[in-house]
Design a protein around this motif. Sequence first.
Motif, PDB file in Angstrom:
ATOM      1  N   VAL A  82       0.078  11.949  36.330  1.00  0.00           N
ATOM      2  CA  VAL A  82      -0.909  10.958  35.904  1.00  0.00           C
ATOM      3  C   VAL A  82      -0.139   9.777  35.331  1.00  0.00           C
ATOM      4  CG1 VAL A  82      -2.780  10.468  34.287  1.00  0.00           C
ATOM      5  CG2 VAL A  82      -2.697  12.677  35.456  1.00  0.00           C
ATOM      6  N   ASN A  83      -0.293   8.619  35.964  1.00  0.00           N
ATOM      7  CA  ASN A  83       0.313   7.372  35.505  1.00  0.00           C
ATOM      8  C   ASN A  83      -0.787   6.547  34.845  1.00  0.00           C
ATOM      9  OD1 ASN A  83       3.152   7.146  37.014  1.00  0.00           O
ATOM     10  ND2 ASN A  83       1.690   8.096  38.416  1.00  0.00           N
ATOM     11  N   SER A 112      12.258  12.006  39.827  1.00  0.00           N
ATOM     12  CA  SER A 112      13.361  12.927  39.586  1.00  0.00           C
ATOM     13  C   SER A 112      12.959  14.303  40.123  1.00  0.00           C
ATOM     14  CB  SER A 112      13.673  12.989  38.091  1.00  0.00           C
ATOM     15  OG  SER A 112      12.552  13.487  37.392  1.00  0.00           O
ATOM     16  N   PRO A 113      13.906  15.187  40.336  1.00  0.00           N
ATOM     17  CA  PRO A 113      13.575  16.515  40.877  1.00  0.00           C
ATOM     18  C   PRO A 113      12.567  17.300  40.037  1.00  0.00           C
ATOM     19  CG  PRO A 113      15.937  16.148  40.955  1.00  0.00           C
ATOM     20  CD  PRO A 113      15.344  15.000  40.187  1.00  0.00           C
ATOM     21  N   GLU A 114      12.594  17.102  38.714  1.00  0.00           N
ATOM     22  CA  GLU A 114      11.660  17.860  37.865  1.00  0.00           C
ATOM     23  C   GLU A 114      10.283  17.207  37.743  1.00  0.00           C
ATOM     24  OE1 GLU A 114      13.989  15.055  35.365  1.00  0.00           O
ATOM     25  OE2 GLU A 114      14.611  16.611  36.752  1.00  0.00           O
ATOM     26  N   ALA A 115      10.135  15.973  38.225  1.00  0.00           N
ATOM     27  CA  ALA A 115       8.846  15.278  38.142  1.00  0.00           C
ATOM     28  C   ALA A 115       7.846  15.902  39.112  1.00  0.00           C
ATOM     29  CB  ALA A 115       9.024  13.796  38.455  1.00  0.00           C
ATOM     30  N   ALA A 116       6.596  15.925  38.713  1.00  0.00           N
ATOM     31  CA  ALA A 116       5.546  16.483  39.564  1.00  0.00           C
ATOM     32  C   ALA A 116       5.175  15.540  40.699  1.00  0.00           C
ATOM     33  CB  ALA A 116       4.311  16.802  38.725  1.00  0.00           C
ATOM     34  N   GLY A 117       5.317  14.242  40.462  1.00  0.00           N
ATOM     35  CA  GLY A 117       4.977  13.236  41.458  1.00  0.00           C
ATOM     36  C   GLY A 117       5.674  11.943  41.116  1.00  0.00           C
ATOM     37  N   ILE A 127       3.178   8.410  31.163  1.00  0.00           N
ATOM     38  CA  ILE A 127       3.199   9.232  32.371  1.00  0.00           C
ATOM     39  C   ILE A 127       3.193  10.702  31.958  1.00  0.00           C
ATOM     40  CG2 ILE A 127       4.573   9.900  34.384  1.00  0.00           C
ATOM     41  CD1 ILE A 127       5.676   6.999  34.364  1.00  0.00           C
ATOM     42  N   ALA A 128       2.345  11.490  32.611  1.00  0.00           N
ATOM     43  CA  ALA A 128       2.289  12.929  32.347  1.00  0.00           C
ATOM     44  C   ALA A 128       2.470  13.697  33.654  1.00  0.00           C
ATOM     45  CB  ALA A 128       0.957  13.309  31.710  1.00  0.00           C
ATOM     46  N   ASP A 129       3.421  14.618  33.665  1.00  0.00           N
ATOM     47  CA  ASP A 129       3.607  15.522  34.800  1.00  0.00           C
ATOM     48  C   ASP A 129       2.829  16.791  34.506  1.00  0.00           C
ATOM     49  OD1 ASP A 129       5.454  14.126  36.579  1.00  0.00           O
ATOM     50  OD2 ASP A 129       6.860  14.253  34.912  1.00  0.00           O
ATOM     51  N   ALA A 148      -0.341  19.605  31.113  1.00  0.00           N
ATOM     52  CA  ALA A 148       0.747  18.635  30.994  1.00  0.00           C
ATOM     53  C   ALA A 148       2.022  19.372  30.619  1.00  0.00           C
ATOM     54  CB  ALA A 148       0.406  17.571  29.965  1.00  0.00           C
ATOM     55  N   ARG A 149       3.049  19.234  31.454  1.00  0.00           N
ATOM     56  CA  ARG A 149       4.344  19.878  31.212  1.00  0.00           C
ATOM     57  C   ARG A 149       5.347  18.919  30.583  1.00  0.00           C
ATOM     58  NH1 ARG A 149       3.573  25.253  31.353  1.00  0.00           N
ATOM     59  NH2 ARG A 149       2.508  25.880  33.251  1.00  0.00           N
ATOM     60  N   ALA A 150       5.188  17.627  30.874  1.00  0.00           N
ATOM     61  CA  ALA A 150       6.065  16.599  30.292  1.00  0.00           C
ATOM     62  C   ALA A 150       5.255  15.318  30.151  1.00  0.00           C
ATOM     63  CB  ALA A 150       7.276  16.363  31.186  1.00  0.00           C
TER      64      ALA A 150
END
Length: 173
Positions: A82-83, A112-117, A127-129, A148-150
Amino acid sequence: MTDPAVRTPPAPQATAGGFRTMMSGFPTGVCIVTSADLDGTPRGMTCSSLCSVSLDPPTLLVCLRAGSPTLRAVLDTGRFTVNLLHEGAREAAELFASGDPERFALVPWERSPEAAGPHLVRDAHTIADCEVTLTQRTGDHVTVFGEARAIRQEQERPPLLYGLRQFRSWSAA
């Protein structure tokens, strides 16, 4: 108690147009929900149907159009970003609402590789992943619950708002 001699006209039936008009009178923040499909192609759409659900665990929901490529990517990967858009991001909001297939070529983003989108770092204030925890189809949309993980604050700028079929800044409101 009502007087039987007084007739109340029947309430008008709810229609899609009437419902859209009613909801346009309820201003809300604007976000772009992003994900990537299984082959890594970025997907995204403008969304004003976002709501917090729980603080523990930190959970939100977004309502996405059934049949959209963004929803398909979210369901296939179980992840989305979510941006939350700031007041200067009207062009991005309009672009991602337009369905333009080249939208990701027209805005800066990173993933980044750990980003959800994809993260829309120029246009988002926060921004929430998220990880999908539940989905529910209703009519022509699917409600997607995400934990939300990050969460990352990008910029300290007022949010972009949408109401009465217009974008406005919090500052102007």
